[in-house]
Scaffold this motif. Structure first.
Motif, mmCIF file in Angstrom:
data_model
loop_
_atom_site.group_PDB
_atom_site.id
_atom_site.type_symbol
_atom_site.label_atom_id
_atom_site.label_comp_id
_atom_site.label_asym_id
_atom_site.label_seq_id
_atom_site.Cartn_x
_atom_site.Cartn_y
_atom_site.Cartn_z
ATOM 1 N N GLU A 1 10.212 5.588 2.410
ATOM 2 C CA GLU A 1 11.459 4.868 2.121
ATOM 3 C C GLU A 1 11.340 3.399 2.516
ATOM 4 O O GLU A 1 12.009 2.533 1.940
ATOM 5 C CB GLU A 1 12.617 5.527 2.871
ATOM 6 C CG GLU A 1 12.913 6.935 2.385
ATOM 7 C CD GLU A 1 13.861 7.693 3.312
ATOM 8 O OE1 GLU A 1 14.378 7.075 4.270
ATOM 9 O OE2 GLU A 1 14.069 8.894 3.090
ATOM 10 N N GLN A 2 10.478 3.117 3.491
ATOM 11 C CA GLN A 2 10.254 1.726 3.919
ATOM 12 C C GLN A 2 9.207 1.020 3.063
ATOM 13 O O GLN A 2 8.862 -0.140 3.332
ATOM 14 C CB GLN A 2 9.804 1.712 5.381
ATOM 15 C CG GLN A 2 10.845 2.222 6.360
ATOM 16 C CD GLN A 2 10.277 2.512 7.743
ATOM 17 O OE1 GLN A 2 9.163 2.096 8.080
ATOM 18 N NE2 GLN A 2 11.028 3.245 8.559
ATOM 19 N N GLY A 3 8.710 1.692 2.037
ATOM 20 C CA GLY A 3 7.728 1.086 1.147
ATOM 21 C C GLY A 3 6.286 1.337 1.527
ATOM 22 O O GLY A 3 5.381 0.758 0.914
ATOM 23 N N LEU A 4 6.046 2.198 2.523
ATOM 24 C CA LEU A 4 4.688 2.522 2.949
ATOM 25 C C LEU A 4 4.254 3.820 2.274
ATOM 26 O O LEU A 4 4.543 4.917 2.753
ATOM 27 C CB LEU A 4 4.614 2.643 4.474
ATOM 28 C CG LEU A 4 4.877 1.358 5.265
ATOM 29 C CD1 LEU A 4 4.964 1.656 6.753
ATOM 30 C CD2 LEU A 4 3.799 0.312 4.981
ATOM 31 N N GLU A 5 3.596 3.689 1.156
ATOM 32 C CA GLU A 5 3.169 4.854 0.392
ATOM 33 C C GLU A 5 2.073 5.614 1.137
ATOM 34 O O GLU A 5 1.284 5.018 1.886
ATOM 35 C CB GLU A 5 2.661 4.427 -0.983
ATOM 36 C CG GLU A 5 3.751 3.921 -1.915
ATOM 37 C CD GLU A 5 4.758 5.010 -2.271
ATOM 38 O OE1 GLU A 5 4.332 6.186 -2.416
ATOM 39 O OE2 GLU A 5 5.945 4.680 -2.412
ATOM 40 N N PRO A 6 2.003 6.937 0.946
ATOM 41 C CA PRO A 6 0.961 7.712 1.626
ATOM 42 C C PRO A 6 -0.435 7.184 1.335
ATOM 43 O O PRO A 6 -0.716 6.684 0.237
ATOM 44 C CB PRO A 6 1.143 9.123 1.042
ATOM 45 C CG PRO A 6 2.582 9.174 0.649
ATOM 46 C CD PRO A 6 2.920 7.795 0.165
ATOM 47 N N TRP A 7 -1.295 7.275 2.343
ATOM 48 C CA TRP A 7 -2.696 6.860 2.219
ATOM 49 C C TRP A 7 -3.574 8.010 2.677
ATOM 50 O O TRP A 7 -3.602 8.373 3.853
ATOM 51 C CB TRP A 7 -2.982 5.620 3.060
ATOM 52 C CG TRP A 7 -4.435 5.233 3.127
ATOM 53 C CD1 TRP A 7 -5.248 5.280 4.220
ATOM 54 C CD2 TRP A 7 -5.245 4.749 2.045
ATOM 55 N NE1 TRP A 7 -6.511 4.844 3.895
ATOM 56 C CE2 TRP A 7 -6.538 4.504 2.560
ATOM 57 C CE3 TRP A 7 -4.999 4.492 0.686
ATOM 58 C CZ2 TRP A 7 -7.582 4.027 1.780
ATOM 59 C CZ3 TRP A 7 -6.047 4.005 -0.088
ATOM 60 C CH2 TRP A 7 -7.314 3.772 0.467
ATOM 61 N N ASN A 8 -4.273 8.605 1.720
ATOM 62 C CA ASN A 8 -5.138 9.737 2.018
ATOM 63 C C ASN A 8 -6.599 9.317 1.971
ATOM 64 O O ASN A 8 -7.477 10.144 1.760
ATOM 65 C CB ASN A 8 -4.899 10.864 1.000
ATOM 66 C CG ASN A 8 -5.020 12.233 1.642
ATOM 67 O OD1 ASN A 8 -5.209 12.355 2.850
ATOM 68 N ND2 ASN A 8 -4.928 13.254 0.830
ATOM 69 N N GLY A 9 -6.838 8.027 2.183
ATOM 70 C CA GLY A 9 -8.182 7.495 2.016
ATOM 71 C C GLY A 9 -9.006 7.398 3.279
ATOM 72 O O GLY A 9 -10.143 6.899 3.235
ATOM 73 N N VAL A 10 -8.474 7.849 4.420
ATOM 74 C CA VAL A 10 -9.289 7.851 5.647
ATOM 75 C C VAL A 10 -10.375 8.907 5.496
ATOM 76 O O VAL A 10 -10.093 10.093 5.316
ATOM 77 C CB VAL A 10 -8.433 8.128 6.893
ATOM 78 C CG1 VAL A 10 -9.327 8.216 8.139
ATOM 79 C CG2 VAL A 10 -7.380 7.052 7.079
ATOM 80 N N ARG A 11 -11.618 8.477 5.587
ATOM 81 C CA ARG A 11 -12.747 9.396 5.415
ATOM 82 C C ARG A 11 -13.368 9.812 6.741
ATOM 83 O O ARG A 11 -13.997 10.863 6.830
ATOM 84 C CB ARG A 11 -13.795 8.752 4.515
ATOM 85 C CG ARG A 11 -13.271 8.452 3.115
ATOM 86 C CD ARG A 11 -14.252 7.638 2.297
ATOM 87 N NE ARG A 11 -15.510 8.332 2.117
ATOM 88 C CZ ARG A 11 -16.624 7.753 1.659
ATOM 89 N NH1 ARG A 11 -16.634 6.471 1.372
ATOM 90 N NH2 ARG A 11 -17.731 8.466 1.514
#
Length: 247
Positions: free
Chosen positions: A163-173
């Motif tokens: 809601e604050q504009g921080l879209e999910p990031w699933n890129g941590v490897r």
């Protein structure tokens, strides 16, 4: 009797562009892994620091209101010495950081904001090498960082971040733990060692409160001893060691 075989440390992954370093206090990274960071920034990689506190409870002779601002300045200077320009503070209270959803959310927000492939934190276990007791701040931040690497990719955990504009990031490897008693990987410390010395020396006020030794002698001896200790497991090369968790 056959001598026990020394398990060799593997080279750190290199196929990444951005790393996010998340620790509890100013100087945690300088004591732990800044020689590796200097080498990474030299190679064109982007490294960002996030600190849970400003280290305001770290010097007995300084009031926290004075100490926090001073240690923040020292931390920014220490980061600059190894090529890091972005340093953020989460404003948790030094000495009493609590592991839990609030800390995980703050770190997950930083991961979503900066979108790294590699996340670095400090030893999250109860002890340093099963010899010295670790601090609760290190344990809380290390554990929360390991958890937040997954939280950052799940839109249903902390939905307020979306809601604050921080879209999910699933890129941590990978999440890499500096100062671990169970290292698996390492980075050649040689190219970045002199800048690591300068970086830790920027924490002069803290060091002068910690030891009666000449600060440069103390810093150089500490970092040289630390990196040389890993050489036997890294082809004879002084190194910064990490315990790496793949995701």
């Amino acid at each position: 009797m056959t001598e026990p075989k020394i398990t060799q440390l593997q080279p750190m992954p290199t196929d990444w562009h951005r790393a996010l370093c998340v620790v509890a206090h100013p100087d945690d990274l300088e004591y732990g892994c800044s020689a590796a960071i200097a080498g990474w920034t030299d190679g064109g990689r982007d490294v960002i620091y996030v600190l849970a506190t400003r280290g305001e409870a770290g010097i007995d002779t300084l009031d926290p209101a004075v100490c926090g601002a001073l240690r923040e300045r020292e931390q920014r200077a220490g980061a600059a010495a190894v090529g890091v320009s972005t340093v953020e503070f989460l404003d948790h209270r030094d000495g009493v950081i609590e592991y839990g959803p609030a800390l995980r959310r703050d770190i997950a927000a930083a991961i979503r904001r900066h979108r790294p492939e590699l996340v670095i934190t400090l030893n999250h276990r109860d002890t340093w090498g099963e010899v010295a007791w670790n601090t609760p701040d290190h344990v809380a931040v290390g554990r929360a960082t390991l958890d937040a690497a997954a939280d950052a990719g799940n839109r249903w955990i902390f939905p307020e971040l979306t809601e604050q504009g921080l879209e999910p990031w699933n890129g941590v490897r990978w999440v890499a733990i500096a100062g671990s008693g169970r290292p698996t990987h390492a980075v050649d410390a040689g190219p970045g060692l002199e800048r690591a010395v300068r970086s830790l020396l920027e924490h002069r006020t803290y060091i002068e409160a910690l030891t009666q030794q000449d600060p440069e002698t103390y810093v150089r001896d500490f970092l040289t001893t630390q990196t040389t200790a890993n050489a036997a497991r890294f082809g004879g090369t002084p190194a910064v060691a990490f315990e790496v968790f793949s995701r």
